[in-house]
Write a protein that holds these residues in place. Structure first.
Motif, PDB file in Angstrom:
ATOM      1  N   ASN A 214      33.551 113.535-101.282  1.00  0.00           N
ATOM      2  CA  ASN A 214      32.856 112.624-100.373  1.00  0.00           C
ATOM      3  C   ASN A 214      33.805 112.269 -99.248  1.00  0.00           C
ATOM      4  N   SER A 215      33.811 113.116 -98.238  1.00  0.00           N
ATOM      5  CA  SER A 215      34.752 112.955 -97.129  1.00  0.00           C
ATOM      6  C   SER A 215      33.979 112.773 -95.827  1.00  0.00           C
ATOM      7  N   PRO A 216      33.516 111.573 -95.535  1.00  0.00           N
ATOM      8  CA  PRO A 216      32.743 111.365 -94.308  1.00  0.00           C
ATOM      9  C   PRO A 216      33.620 111.451 -93.064  1.00  0.00           C
ATOM     10  N   ILE A 217      33.066 112.052 -92.020  1.00  0.00           N
ATOM     11  CA  ILE A 217      33.758 112.168 -90.741  1.00  0.00           C
ATOM     12  C   ILE A 217      32.880 111.565 -89.654  1.00  0.00           C
ATOM     13  N   TYR A 218      33.432 110.608 -88.927  1.00  0.00           N
ATOM     14  CA  TYR A 218      32.729 110.006 -87.801  1.00  0.00           C
ATOM     15  C   TYR A 218      33.228 110.693 -86.527  1.00  0.00           C
ATOM     16  N   GLY A 219      32.725 111.889 -86.287  1.00  0.00           N
ATOM     17  CA  GLY A 219      33.172 112.645 -85.123  1.00  0.00           C
ATOM     18  C   GLY A 219      32.677 114.073 -85.205  1.00  0.00           C
ATOM     19  N   ASP A 220      33.175 114.917 -84.309  1.00  0.00           N
ATOM     20  CA  ASP A 220      32.787 116.322 -84.251  1.00  0.00           C
ATOM     21  C   ASP A 220      33.822 117.183 -84.970  1.00  0.00           C
ATOM     22  N   VAL A 221      33.352 118.336 -85.471  1.00  0.00           N
ATOM     23  CA  VAL A 221      34.229 119.320 -86.099  1.00  0.00           C
ATOM     24  C   VAL A 221      34.074 120.637 -85.352  1.00  0.00           C
ATOM     25  N   SER A 222      35.171 121.195 -84.880  1.00  0.00           N
ATOM     26  CA  SER A 222      35.152 122.527 -84.273  1.00  0.00           C
ATOM     27  C   SER A 222      36.225 123.364 -84.953  1.00  0.00           C
ATOM     28  N   ALA A 223      35.852 124.586 -85.333  1.00  0.00           N
ATOM     29  CA  ALA A 223      36.766 125.437 -86.103  1.00  0.00           C
ATOM     30  C   ALA A 223      36.708 126.856 -85.574  1.00  0.00           C
ATOM     31  N   THR A 224      37.882 127.484 -85.509  1.00  0.00           N
ATOM     32  CA  THR A 224      37.949 128.894 -85.131  1.00  0.00           C
ATOM     33  C   THR A 224      37.602 129.798 -86.306  1.00  0.00           C
TER      34      THR A 224
END
Length: 549
Positions: A214-224
């Motif tokens: 349960n790892s909530p992220i308040y933001g965007d994720v961009s991955a190569t």
């Protein structure tokens, strides 16, 4: 006799015919005159229309020439700013020509410009084409170089990012108070200083982001590489990946763009839309509220819900790869002088204060902490007073105080804090560490409680900035609150046991493990930190408004 009678009867008829011929000529003459009048009137109207069209065309060409003058002025200002980033409004004013020829024959434009009291640049462009003239005014503002392009995300991982347990990532702004405090927003309403954007990104090719538990992220994720959200991990932002995106039972509050495949597992939810260049699939109970556009095969369970499925390749653009080490920290630290203060230890109960003039040891341990002698180093383009050490180790309940301004320590070996250490940084002061060895904050180490409410200093320095120039590990463990702008592009960054970090983290790889409530709170103020002009966000010329005169 017969002939004479016939002739006598024919004479009146001939007269009548002659009269008719005269009337026809008159009618023809009248119509000819009317036609001539119509032709003359038409010619006159055509001439007027031609003159009006000519004047209108001249005016349009003059307007186009005025616009050309403004467009070329804008390009000149941008080119000057790129060539001379230190340009001022006055020097930009001087870089513009007074006049130039237009691209249309017989056209030209002239420029008049002034610098306003608020240091803005007002430019008038007057376009001229034959008798046509048009004037255009524009107001430009110089947005000077500021901040940096290094600390703009909560987490930047070069090769991989793995978060397990119940880690949380969000953002706040220390300029508005401590994390969790309330402040008045632009609308005058009270708002909590937490759960702002804390973006996560990977920068080197094929670097994955994996969030489990349960790892909530308040933001965007961009991955190569791939983005995988397993368990109930949720994201209050967007996802963009160069490869696959896999979402478990959690919720994605924004949109998803996958360079390869998209998979939404049982009960997973996407509040926005989904784009996948290749295949897309949904499991029972999965839900996509928006459009799901895919270019390959679609495998959608009948018990899943999709707003609209569209089979058409979306051509998702790739996440750009970037340098893991934009500062070239090895070159920066390679130019430093050899340490001249030896290895230092802050022992049990020892209380040490370091300020720009030097250091003093106060109460506690009888072991002396000799005064530090300073030297000067060129750091990010500025000559900076520094203290050079072989190593700095704090054990048990030693205390290190930073006060009196900006303090910079260059440590050729390890920097370690363990036990119940405290690092206290006075308001308005800062500590910058350049470390060439292992970095460790463990056990009961504490610095976040004392400085997490602080913000950038008057010289735009973060309260605590740590730069690692080696490939040795960086470890922050335990339920430790710590404020740090951490830059370790060659190191494995380990976050076991759920530490709470206020600031920003960059590492070669980043792993948070354990069942602790680990948290990373990105401080938006770090984007304004001064890391020298070479690392600043480039200056820009901004068009504030324009109008025809």
């Amino acid at each position: 006799m017969h002939t004479e009678r016939s002739f006598a009867h024919a004479s009146p008829l001939r007269g009548s015919i002659n009269k008719q011929k005269g009337a026809v000529l008159l009618i023809v003459l009248v119509f000819s005159i009317l036609a001539s009048l119509l032709v003359v009137t038409s010619l006159r109207d055509n001439l007027v229309q031609e003159r009006l069209s000519g004047n209108f065309q001249k005016q349009v060409n003059a307007q186009l020439t005025a616009e050309q003058g403004m467009y070329e002025s804008y390009n000149t200002l941008k080119a000057t700013l790129i060539k001379v980033p230190q340009s001022t409004a006055v020097s930009l004013h001087d870089s513009l020509p007074k006049s130039a020829s237009g691209s249309i024959d017989s056209s030209a434009y002239t420029l008049t410009k002034t610098v306003t009291p608020s240091a803005e640049l007002s430019v008038n462009s007057t376009g001229q084409h034959l008798e046509g003239q048009a004037k255009l005014n524009a107001l430009f503002a110089l947005k000077g170089a500021k901040g940096n392009n290094i600390f703009n995300d909560a987490i930047v991982s070069c090769e991989s990012l793995n978060l397990t347990g119940s880690s949380t990532i969000d953002g706040y702004d220390s300029r508005k108070g401590a994390y969790g405090d309330s402040f008045n927003n632009a609308q005058g309403n009270s708002q909590l200083n937490k759960h702002g954007k804390g973006n996560v990104t990977t920068v080197e090719p094929n670097a994955d982001v994996t969030l489990s538990g349960n790892s909530p992220i308040y933001g965007d994720v961009s991955a190569t590489g791939n983005v995988t959200l397993t368990g109930s991990s949720s994201l209050m932002g967007n996802i963009q990946s160069n490869k696959d995106v896999i979402v478990g039972t959690g919720t994605v509050g924004g949109n998803i763009a996958a360079g390869h495949n998209f998979e939404l597992k049982n009960s997973g939810t996407v509040e926005g839309s989904v784009q996948a260049n290749n295949n897309a699939s949904t499991a029972p109970g999965a839900k996509v509220n928006g459009t799901l556009q895919y270019g390959g095969d679609g495998n959608f369970h009948q018990n899943s819900s999709i707003g609209q499925a569209v089979k058409q390749a979306p051509n998702v653009p790739p996440v750009p790869t970037k340098s893991c080490d934009p500062l070239d920290i090895g070159a920066v630290m390679g130019g430093f002088k050899m340490p001249n203060n030896g290895a230092r230890t802050i022992a049990s109960t020892q209380n040490v204060t370091i300020s720009p003039p030097g250091s003093t040891a106060s109460s506690g341990n009888s072991n002396a902490f000799p005064a530090l002698s300073s030297s000067s180093e060129n750091i990010f383009g500025s000559e900076t007073p520094v203290f050079n050490l072989d190593s700095l180790v704090m054990s048990s309940d030693g205390v290190l105080n930073i006060s009196g301004g900006d303090v910079t320590l260059i440590i050729n070996g390890d920097f370690k804090m363990s036990g119940a250490n405290q690092l206290n940084i006075a308001p308005g002061s800062s500590l910058t560490l350049f470390v060439n060895g292992e970095i460790s904050f463990t056990a009961g180490t504490n610095n976040g409680n004392t400085i997490k409410s602080q913000t950038l200093t008057s010289s735009n320095k973060p309260p605590l900035a740590i730069y690692s120039g080696s490939n040795k590990d960086v470890t922050v463990s335990g339920s430790v609150p710590i404020y740090a702008a951490l830059y370790a592009p060659k190191s494995k960054v380990n976050l076991p046991g759920g530490p709470e970090i206020f600031g920003s983290v960059r590492g070669k790889s980043i792993t948070a493990t354990g069942n602790g409530n680990g948290k990373i709170h990105y401080d938006n103020a770090l984007g304004e930190a001064d890391l020298g002009s070479d690392n600043a966000i480039p200056p820009a010329i901004v068009l504030k408004g324009w109008q025809y005169l």
